[in-house]
Motif scaffolding. Sequence first.
Motif, PDB file in Angstrom:
ATOM      1  N   GLU A  86       0.891  -1.153   0.000  1.00  0.00           N
ATOM      2  CA  GLU A  86       0.000   0.000   0.000  1.00  0.00           C
ATOM      3  C   GLU A  86       0.930   1.204   0.000  1.00  0.00           C
ATOM      4  O   GLU A  86       1.763   1.344   0.897  1.00  0.00           O
ATOM      5  CB  GLU A  86      -0.892  -0.022   1.237  1.00  0.00           C
ATOM      6  CG  GLU A  86      -1.967   1.015   1.236  1.00  0.00           C
ATOM      7  CD  GLU A  86      -3.015   0.811   0.148  1.00  0.00           C
ATOM      8  OE1 GLU A  86      -3.561   1.848  -0.294  1.00  0.00           O
ATOM      9  OE2 GLU A  86      -3.287  -0.324  -0.277  1.00  0.00           O
ATOM     10  N   MET A 136       0.479   5.256   3.559  1.00  0.00           N
ATOM     11  CA  MET A 136      -0.382   4.906   4.682  1.00  0.00           C
ATOM     12  C   MET A 136      -1.302   6.052   5.096  1.00  0.00           C
ATOM     13  O   MET A 136      -2.263   5.824   5.818  1.00  0.00           O
ATOM     14  CB  MET A 136       0.464   4.432   5.870  1.00  0.00           C
ATOM     15  CG  MET A 136       1.116   3.074   5.608  1.00  0.00           C
ATOM     16  SD  MET A 136      -0.046   1.855   4.927  1.00  0.00           S
ATOM     17  CE  MET A 136      -1.262   1.764   6.220  1.00  0.00           C
ATOM     18  N   ASP A 188      -4.570   5.181   2.684  1.00  0.00           N
ATOM     19  CA  ASP A 188      -4.801   3.745   2.601  1.00  0.00           C
ATOM     20  C   ASP A 188      -6.075   3.432   1.815  1.00  0.00           C
ATOM     21  O   ASP A 188      -7.152   3.913   2.148  1.00  0.00           O
ATOM     22  CB  ASP A 188      -4.892   3.186   4.026  1.00  0.00           C
ATOM     23  CG  ASP A 188      -4.992   1.681   4.058  1.00  0.00           C
ATOM     24  OD1 ASP A 188      -4.657   1.023   3.065  1.00  0.00           O
ATOM     25  OD2 ASP A 188      -5.412   1.155   5.105  1.00  0.00           O
ATOM     26  N   ASP A 189      -5.928   2.658   0.743  1.00  0.00           N
ATOM     27  CA  ASP A 189      -7.049   2.155  -0.050  1.00  0.00           C
ATOM     28  C   ASP A 189      -7.931   3.269  -0.614  1.00  0.00           C
ATOM     29  O   ASP A 189      -9.145   3.158  -0.654  1.00  0.00           O
ATOM     30  CB  ASP A 189      -7.874   1.173   0.784  1.00  0.00           C
ATOM     31  CG  ASP A 189      -8.649   0.212  -0.101  1.00  0.00           C
ATOM     32  OD1 ASP A 189      -8.246  -0.014  -1.258  1.00  0.00           O
ATOM     33  OD2 ASP A 189      -9.688  -0.301   0.361  1.00  0.00           O
ATOM     34  N   SER A 222      -1.924   1.014  -4.588  1.00  0.00           N
ATOM     35  CA  SER A 222      -0.962  -0.057  -4.303  1.00  0.00           C
ATOM     36  C   SER A 222      -0.072  -0.316  -5.509  1.00  0.00           C
ATOM     37  O   SER A 222      -0.373   0.096  -6.625  1.00  0.00           O
ATOM     38  CB  SER A 222      -1.688  -1.333  -3.883  1.00  0.00           C
ATOM     39  OG  SER A 222      -2.536  -1.778  -4.913  1.00  0.00           O
TER      40      SER A 222
END
Length: 165
Positions: free
Chosen positions: A64, A67, A70-71, A155
Amino acid sequence: MSVNKRVLWCFTLLLVTSSGCPATGTGGVALRPDGTPGPEKCSEEALKAMRYLRLSVGDAALVELDMNQDDVSPITLYDGPIESMLEGNLGVLESPTRLYGRVWTRGQQAVIRYYEAKPPDGDRVPICAVARSSKGQLRKHPDSKPGTAILDFSSSMAFIVDEFR
């Protein structure tokens, strides 16, 4: 204590007792005319650490990228330090090991170099790795402002290297 934890503990002890500090490698990188980072050697400490951890050139794992995002899709990366997280195991470095490095956003795509790894239950370990994705996934959106790189994906793969090219 599992074998992976034992290896990391022994390696941490070795680093603590060795002379000098591992270089973070984030300063003094020569830039190419397009603003991307030029070649850079891995520190001796990182090469030694990777041999000890049995990390070979080409070993890879999903990460990833940021941070702090994230996503998220798309994500915006900024020039400077970055904290990424392993989504899979990279040799004895298990998920969710953190990877610390630097981002360069000039040029047509983002360049990410990793200089340290920090396992969840261990100390930072010097490494040399790069974020790399096929099919232009680290290519910047055309509307990225200077000093930033807007990417479609949060990612990428992180690959172990023995020097940065």
